[in-house]
Design an enzyme around this catalytic site. Sequence first.
Site, short mmCIF file in Angstrom:
data_model
loop_
_atom_site.label_atom_id
_atom_site.label_comp_id
_atom_site.label_asym_id
_atom_site.label_seq_id
_atom_site.Cartn_x
_atom_site.Cartn_y
_atom_site.Cartn_z
N ASP A 223 0.83 -1.20 0.00
CA ASP A 223 0.00 0.00 0.00
C ASP A 223 0.87 1.26 0.00
O ASP A 223 1.87 1.32 0.74
CB ASP A 223 -0.84 -0.05 1.29
CG ASP A 223 -1.96 0.96 1.32
OD1 ASP A 223 -2.85 0.90 0.47
OD2 ASP A 223 -1.95 1.83 2.23
N GLU A 284 14.69 -15.31 0.32
CA GLU A 284 15.07 -16.40 1.22
C GLU A 284 14.04 -17.53 1.19
O GLU A 284 14.29 -18.63 1.66
CB GLU A 284 15.12 -15.91 2.68
CG GLU A 284 16.25 -14.98 3.01
CD GLU A 284 16.02 -14.34 4.39
OE1 GLU A 284 15.19 -14.85 5.20
OE2 GLU A 284 16.65 -13.30 4.64
C1 GLC Z 1 -4.22 2.93 -0.55
C2 GLC Z 1 -5.46 2.07 -0.43
C3 GLC Z 1 -6.60 2.94 -0.03
C4 GLC Z 1 -6.29 3.55 1.32
C5 GLC Z 1 -4.98 4.32 1.28
C6 GLC Z 1 -4.49 4.62 2.65
O1 GLC Z 1 -4.33 3.82 -1.57
O2 GLC Z 1 -5.67 1.42 -1.65
O3 GLC Z 1 -7.80 2.23 0.03
O4 GLC Z 1 -7.32 4.40 1.71
O5 GLC Z 1 -3.96 3.57 0.67
O6 GLC Z 1 -4.04 3.45 3.26
#
Ligand code: GLC
Length: 569
Positions: A223, A284
């Site tokens: 993310d 790993e």
């Molecule tokens: C990413 C996720 C989104 C979230 C953001 C903050 O973009 O896909 O859904 O709100 O990160 O974590």
Amino acid sequence: MQPLAHCEECRRVFPMTGTEWWRTAVIYQIYPRSFADANGDGMGDLAGVTSRLPALKSLGIDAIWLSPFYTSPQHDAGYDVADYCDVDPRFGTLTDFDILQRTAHDLGIRVIVDLVPNHSSSDHPWFQAALASPAGSDDRAHYIFRDGTGENGELPPNNWDSVFGGKAWTRIQNADGTPGQWYLHLFDTTQPDFDWDNPWVREQFRDVLRFWLDRGADGFRVDVAHGMIKETGLPDYTPVEGGSMGGATVPDLGSIPGAAPTAPYWAQDGVHEIYRDWRLILDEYPGDRILAAEAWVDPLSHVAEWVRPDEMHQAFNFAYLETPWSGPTLRRVIDDSLAAFGAVGAPSTWVLSNHDVVRHASRLALNHENLQGHGIGPNTPDLPDAVIGLQRARAASALMLALPGSSYLYQGEELGLPEVVHLPDSAREDPTWFRTNGERYGRDGCRVPLPWEAASPSYGFGPSAASWLPQPEEWAGLARDAQAGVAGSTLELYTLALRLRREHALGLGSVEWLHGHADEIVAFTNGAVTVVANTGAASVPLPAGELLLASGPLPGNTLPGDTTVWLRA
Ligand code: GLC
């Protein structure tokens, strides 16, 4: 239309450099809140996912990516993690995860989990410890705390805005009730950013990676993989387009008054060191585990830096997602993608929908730009036409699934689900909606629980009528059981496309453009398969060849507008 011919001069061939599964995989995104609800509380769960895996096996996907199911107060639907190594009781237990994973593996489906390293939940014990400790302490140093500006520190440390609207800083109260320092949150107040310059943070996440790898996870979708490192000194920055993770890092922004060349919180060079470190950990482990970057970065040649040979394996191709449904722009982005990723030996990825954008069955019929995360709702001007949207979505998906590389599907697109526009305000949960006082609808419209059975309560989402977001009545007709085995349904189109894609090894192939047609026609061969997409409004004669797949009806041997065919020459 002229007979199709190969153009050697314009031939684009980027031979694949390996045969690992992820180079060609079709990866299906499961948004656990909305996929399937086993216990009937209206919120999807891991047992629900397990029970529906056979349907995904029949669809023909290779892997699932699970959006977060970790312990979380759910202020951002689970992207606010309070324990990286446990399952939220709303979704089940670690045992439920193990059962899910074992069942998926038995079906030949790999399992990718979501890693949220840019920020934690404010409920995370690490952040709670930071709040309880004095300014300058080790606990505070895990996050980005700064003194305020102004005479008494009453103003935020800099001018950064949150992606979700409002300021990116929140001031805390000291134990004695006096106002204290400020902490940075690029997203919601409840999502404090870690300080990734701190080695302690890096060590914790190595452990998190190992925890899931030891459990057997096949990889991580990472993310905000372009956000973890902030420019030293945290300089002021005014983006041209606020409130979106897309389009904020174009290198020539410097020419625009008030805009810095690159946002000091996106795409900083320092992020790459983190991924090189993680790659060593993944290597790993046996079994081709992968890292896939969510990096909203422009242009594609810049995104390719995330997938250099010693970094991640894949990066989402958001340039493709954001490309309008038009011949010239599609040809350009396909060329740019194959060139950019090919240049570093990575497969291109392709994606049209996810849990942060307007579903493509609606988005492709919008007449105006819709920034990532902004959404659409009842007061959006010029709402999309559902029939045109679905027709284009089917054509666009058929085009995407014929491209070499790896494709991502978002749950429900195989049913042709549109964005839900008419959600009651009281049902909305996206922090964007609250932080912009309803100015941006946010992402709830693409997150409505799936319809599985036309005649069941909650359309078979769960055993009860409960559904955390209301499902529109029209969804009975889009339910999976109403489409399974029905010729011409969107589900059958996806199923056929995935089968043919595998049979013809399209994921390992190449794109050779075919010329001699109008600008709106996107035509290429990939191995033995000729793909022709008509992005225009007017019909053209159907090219010769044995028809393998059509995204819509082909009346009188023509290829109508907004339709894609696959042919064998
Ligand atoms: C990413 C996720 C989104 C979230 C953001 C903050 O973009 O896909 O859904 O709100 O990160 O974590």
